[in-house]
Design an enzyme around this catalytic site. Structure first.
Site, PDB file in Angstrom:
ATOM      1  N   LEU A  34       0.820  -1.107   0.106  1.00 34.82           N
ATOM      2  CA  LEU A  34       0.029   0.010   0.081  1.00 34.82           C
ATOM      3  C   LEU A  34       0.791   1.300   0.011  1.00 34.82           C
ATOM      4  O   LEU A  34       1.999   1.216   0.659  1.00 34.82           O
ATOM      5  CB  LEU A  34      -0.874   0.057   1.324  1.00 34.82           C
ATOM      6  CG  LEU A  34      -1.931  -0.983   1.120  1.00 34.82           C
ATOM      7  CD1 LEU A  34      -2.777  -1.106   2.717  1.00 34.82           C
ATOM      8  CD2 LEU A  34      -3.069  -0.892   0.415  1.00 34.82           C
ATOM      9  N   ASP A  67      -7.855   8.358   8.869  1.00 33.99           N
ATOM     10  CA  ASP A  67      -7.430   8.154   7.482  1.00 33.99           C
ATOM     11  C   ASP A  67      -6.860   6.734   7.193  1.00 33.99           C
ATOM     12  O   ASP A  67      -6.059   6.266   7.869  1.00 33.99           O
ATOM     13  CB  ASP A  67      -6.307   8.923   7.245  1.00 33.99           C
ATOM     14  CG  ASP A  67      -6.686  10.449   7.474  1.00 33.99           C
ATOM     15  OD1 ASP A  67      -7.948  10.772   7.014  1.00 33.99           O
ATOM     16  OD2 ASP A  67      -6.048  11.099   8.180  1.00 33.99           O
ATOM     17  N   LEU A  68      -7.612   5.863   6.377  1.00 32.03           N
ATOM     18  CA  LEU A  68      -7.117   4.620   6.084  1.00 32.03           C
ATOM     19  C   LEU A  68      -5.829   4.313   5.921  1.00 32.03           C
ATOM     20  O   LEU A  68      -5.251   4.687   4.925  1.00 32.03           O
ATOM     21  CB  LEU A  68      -8.207   3.952   5.055  1.00 32.03           C
ATOM     22  CG  LEU A  68      -8.105   2.510   4.752  1.00 32.03           C
ATOM     23  CD1 LEU A  68      -8.538   1.790   5.952  1.00 32.03           C
ATOM     24  CD2 LEU A  68      -8.845   2.313   3.370  1.00 32.03           C
ATOM     25  N   ASP A  69      -5.039   3.301   6.646  1.00 33.20           N
ATOM     26  CA  ASP A  69      -3.741   2.967   6.541  1.00 33.20           C
ATOM     27  C   ASP A  69      -2.737   3.913   6.669  1.00 33.20           C
ATOM     28  O   ASP A  69      -1.589   4.023   5.914  1.00 33.20           O
ATOM     29  CB  ASP A  69      -3.812   2.046   5.218  1.00 33.20           C
ATOM     30  CG  ASP A  69      -4.430   0.853   5.216  1.00 33.20           C
ATOM     31  OD1 ASP A  69      -4.500   0.190   6.275  1.00 33.20           O
ATOM     32  OD2 ASP A  69      -4.851   0.248   3.988  1.00 33.20           O
ATOM     33  N   GLU A  70      -3.083   5.146   7.230  1.00 37.78           N
ATOM     34  CA  GLU A  70      -2.210   6.500   7.125  1.00 37.78           C
ATOM     35  C   GLU A  70      -1.776   6.672   8.765  1.00 37.78           C
ATOM     36  O   GLU A  70      -1.398   7.877   8.866  1.00 37.78           O
ATOM     37  CB  GLU A  70      -2.701   7.535   6.427  1.00 37.78           C
ATOM     38  CG  GLU A  70      -2.968   7.274   4.924  1.00 37.78           C
ATOM     39  CD  GLU A  70      -3.339   8.393   4.242  1.00 37.78           C
ATOM     40  OE1 GLU A  70      -3.294   9.447   4.966  1.00 37.78           O
ATOM     41  OE2 GLU A  70      -3.700   8.342   3.144  1.00 37.78           O
TER      42      GLU A  70
END
Length: 289
Positions: free
Chosen positions: A202, A232-235
């Site tokens: 990702l 915040d998705l995957d952040e």
């Protein structure tokens, strides 16, 4: 339950604007309360106008009865410095719930490490939206809870059920390849840190079949990232990462197998460090002692 070898040991975490006298003040405070410093780690982003972070482990006989006085002294001592702080009896393990789906490699690895005494936590429950791992989880003596995921974008009912199971029973949550996106409402209501593991492809290989996409691109490195979950998705702030070198000769199946190995190792280290209060969140990054 207490962790062997850590009776009467406390962990003190301090963070805030860097300035003169903080280290001396913390050492003097521990000495005032008849404590003995066992380990001390610190970091400054800049001695002039930067931020300061410190982790102190100290031993004090009769810690439980002494903690209220230590906490009161910390509040008074650190107020002029504008620092934030936490202090905790580290002989008391944190309670960790695990959320999982059909892929069980991270789930079973955490349970195995916990059984061997390599993870100093309690595991009050495993919650999954599938039942394939129910018997395996039961073999470790851990309660298994099945909460099916709702179809469609509205996951409020299943999230509410999960929150009901977790309420007041956990200190942090681990997503062991839990293949559901948690809403901001869930993250607000759960009230404890949530740690996630994902492959490091990702965002380059976002979506389904990342290992096939990586194979198609001829990647030379695969890896995994453990991070705190935010809206915040995957952040969210990264706790730990690792990689493995691969070649054109590795099949997609081999990439998945080796990727799973990296995911297990990275997640277990992140869980261990969090459980030992080694990770300090600062904005969108972390300091890991």
């Amino acid at each position: 339950m207490r962790i062997d070898g850590l009776t009467d040991h406390a962990c003190l975490i301090v963070s805030g604007p860097d300035q003169k006298g903080i280290v001396a003040a913390m050492a003097a405070l521990v000495a005032r309360h008849e404590g003995n410093i066992v380990s001390l780690d610190q970091h400054s982003s800049d001695p002039v106008g930067g931020d300061f972070f410190q982790r102190v482990v100290f031993h004090r006989e009769g810690l439980t009865s002494a903690l209220p006085a230590i906490e009161a002294d910390l509040a008074e001592t650190l107020e002029p410095f504008g620092m934030t702080w936490t202090v905790r009896d580290i002989s008391v393990p944190k309670r960790m719930a695990i959320l999982a789906s059909t892929e069980d490699h991270c789930l079973l690895d955490l349970l195995w490490r916990h059984r061997r005494g390599a993870l100093p936590v309690e595991i009050p429950m495993v919650i999954s939206n599938h039942t394939n791992a129910a018997e395996d989880v039961a073999s470790f003596g851990v309660p298994f809870v099945h909460v099916p995921s709702q179809k469609g974008p509205d996951k409020s009912a299943s999230e509410a059920a999960i929150l009901q199971h977790l309420a007041g029973k956990v200190d942090f949550v681990v997503l062991a390849r839990y293949m559901q996106i948690l809403s901001s409402d869930f993250l607000e209501k759960v009230g404890v840190p949530v740690i996630n593991i994902h492959h490091s492809f990702l965002p380059a290989f976002i979506g389904a079949n990342p290992y096939q996409k990586a194979k198609d691109r001829g990647v030379k490195l695969i890896g995994a990232t453990a991070h705190y979950v935010t809206e915040d998705l995957d952040e969210g702030p990264i706790i730990e990462q690792d990689v493995a070198r691969v070649t054109h000769a590795d099949s997609t199946t081999e990439l998945r197998r080796r990727g799973a190995d990296v995911e297990r190792a990275v997640l277990s280290r992140a869980v261990l460090w969090h459980s030992q209060d080694r990770v300090i969140r600062h904005g969108n990054h972390t300091i890991v002692f």
